[in-house]
Write a protein that holds these residues in place. Sequence first.
Motif, PDB file in Angstrom:
ATOM      1  N   THR A 275       0.501  -1.242  -0.015  1.00 36.77           N
ATOM      2  CA  THR A 275      -0.174   0.004  -0.018  1.00 36.77           C
ATOM      3  C   THR A 275       0.892   0.511   0.049  1.00 36.77           C
ATOM      4  O   THR A 275       2.288   1.318   0.162  1.00 36.77           O
ATOM      5  CB  THR A 275      -0.570   0.583   0.879  1.00 36.77           C
ATOM      6  N   VAL A 428     -11.725   1.893  -0.259  1.00 36.02           N
ATOM      7  CA  VAL A 428     -10.478   1.692  -0.005  1.00 36.02           C
ATOM      8  C   VAL A 428     -11.244   0.180  -0.529  1.00 36.02           C
ATOM      9  O   VAL A 428     -12.242  -0.159  -1.082  1.00 36.02           O
ATOM     10  CB  VAL A 428     -10.428   0.746   1.907  1.00 36.02           C
ATOM     11  N   LEU A 479      -8.035   1.291   5.582  1.00 34.03           N
ATOM     12  CA  LEU A 479      -6.958   1.170   5.301  1.00 34.03           C
ATOM     13  C   LEU A 479      -5.944   0.536   6.041  1.00 34.03           C
ATOM     14  O   LEU A 479      -5.122  -0.917   5.820  1.00 34.03           O
ATOM     15  CB  LEU A 479      -6.584   1.910   3.989  1.00 34.03           C
TER      16      LEU A 479
END
Length: 493
Positions: A275, A428, A479
Amino acid sequence: MSSFSKIIVSKFGGSSMADAVAMKRSAEIVKKQNSAVVVVSATYGTTNLLVAAAEKADKGKSEQLEPIFKEIRENHNKIAADLNADAFLLEELKKIYKEMDTVARQIAAVRQAEGENVEEAEDIDPDLIDPEKQPKRSLEPDEKLSTGEIPRLKDTFFGLGERMSSLLFTRCLQIIGVPASTFDVAKVMRTDDRFSRAVPVFDAIEPLAQKYLYPLISGDNAKTIVTQGFIGATESGVRTTLGRGGSDYSAAILAWALNAAELEIWTDVGGVATTDPRITPNTKPIRELSFQEAAELATFGAKILHPSTLIPAIWKEIPVYVGSSIHPDDGGTRIYRTVGEAPLIRALTIRRNQSLLTITTPDMLNTYGFLYRVFKLFNDYKVSVDSITTSEISVAMTVDDVTLNNTELLEALGKLGQLQIEKSFDQVSIIGNNINHTAGLAQKVFQELSDINVRMIGQGASKHNFCLLVDEGNGEEALKRLHKILIEKEVQL
Ligand code: ADP
Ligand code: ASP
Ligand code: MG
């Protein structure tokens, strides 16, 4: 130099162009890779400064422009001095500074004239017209400006950063012994005239690139070509831009048009990670990605690649490498058609500034054609919808917040049923493989987010993606938690 044995297109982002040190590091990469075409972004922060200046100009505040221009000039002059720029380069930069000042003042003049209800705005400065440097119809000398011209003036203005950095980077390559010259990408990057988010005209770009660009990188006089990302031009030569972060896309388009062997994206992180490392320090590097996974990642918000970057690469199966220009030897991410491993969860992304439009009408009940009418409107207004869900009498769609400025579209949608508009969500997304066939994933996700309101979910359409819409401000927290259970702990499903 003789022609390049294979065509490598290398793109360097703003941080790779930040100052003379960063430029020299990037230039060494070009030398080592023997890149035929180099696509550069504006130097770090310059596009933001130009956007800030355009906003001032757009409010008619021409007196507030100079401090911004001073900063831009000083940054570029410093790099030029550090690179021992010759008189020619300094002169070219000066011309761009002048254009920056003139175009911004034209925008401000139009707004001031509008405010004062003056009928005629300033004439265009004929100095801006340099047939050698300017695309054909950037500005006409005797043209009167109206507010309708502001979008095109802005695009010329926004593209100035890339025009400056490409000049400086060419110099940088030359001083480390790489034969290089600057090329105005407007000659080949044909787009439509949707200013600030122009769409490339691929049918025109390929022959133009073959005609004007290819000869420069082939034959005995081949040189490394340094050109601008982000910028395009319409058929009549008016400059456009491809949208923020568009230099990745520019590089991919040129790689496609030149049948490149490889596309390299050099940035400030060592490749694609699980990420955005700015959100959590616990990310893991991803060494290999399939085109499909990378395209999903880019589309659903991973800023490391502009959302459209993979499209041209996929068409011609051009492998893409993403690596760090700061630590080029640390390895990055290779993206190609099929990769050895296809894990269930690959990465997580966040897309901010999302709105939800819901149309409710009993007309949907047992009839056909309703969704057609809804999506025809989105098509007519050229607005893209990201996720949809439908029930018997309603359809809900996510769009970027900016769509809410499109009052005509909203009015037209409102005629099809009762329109509810909800703003400011984060989307998300969990990106992976066979996500739609994995029992238990949704349960784990909802368990983890039990105290966060999930407004909508999108699952099933793609085997690569599961997405959730949460209130703005909850997105990063959601997240982080999902990254912890799905990637850091590799939860068993
Ligand atoms: P450039 O100016 O080189 O185009 P960008 O700022 O546009 O650089 O893109 C690089 C940034 O993308 C990184 O600094 C990082 O914060 C962000 N990013 C978002 N998602 C990811 C991800 N999955 N992996 C790595 N970086 C990511
Ligand atoms: N300079 C442009 C921007 O900041 C394009 C890019 O960097 O990709 O958005
Ligand atoms: Mg970028």
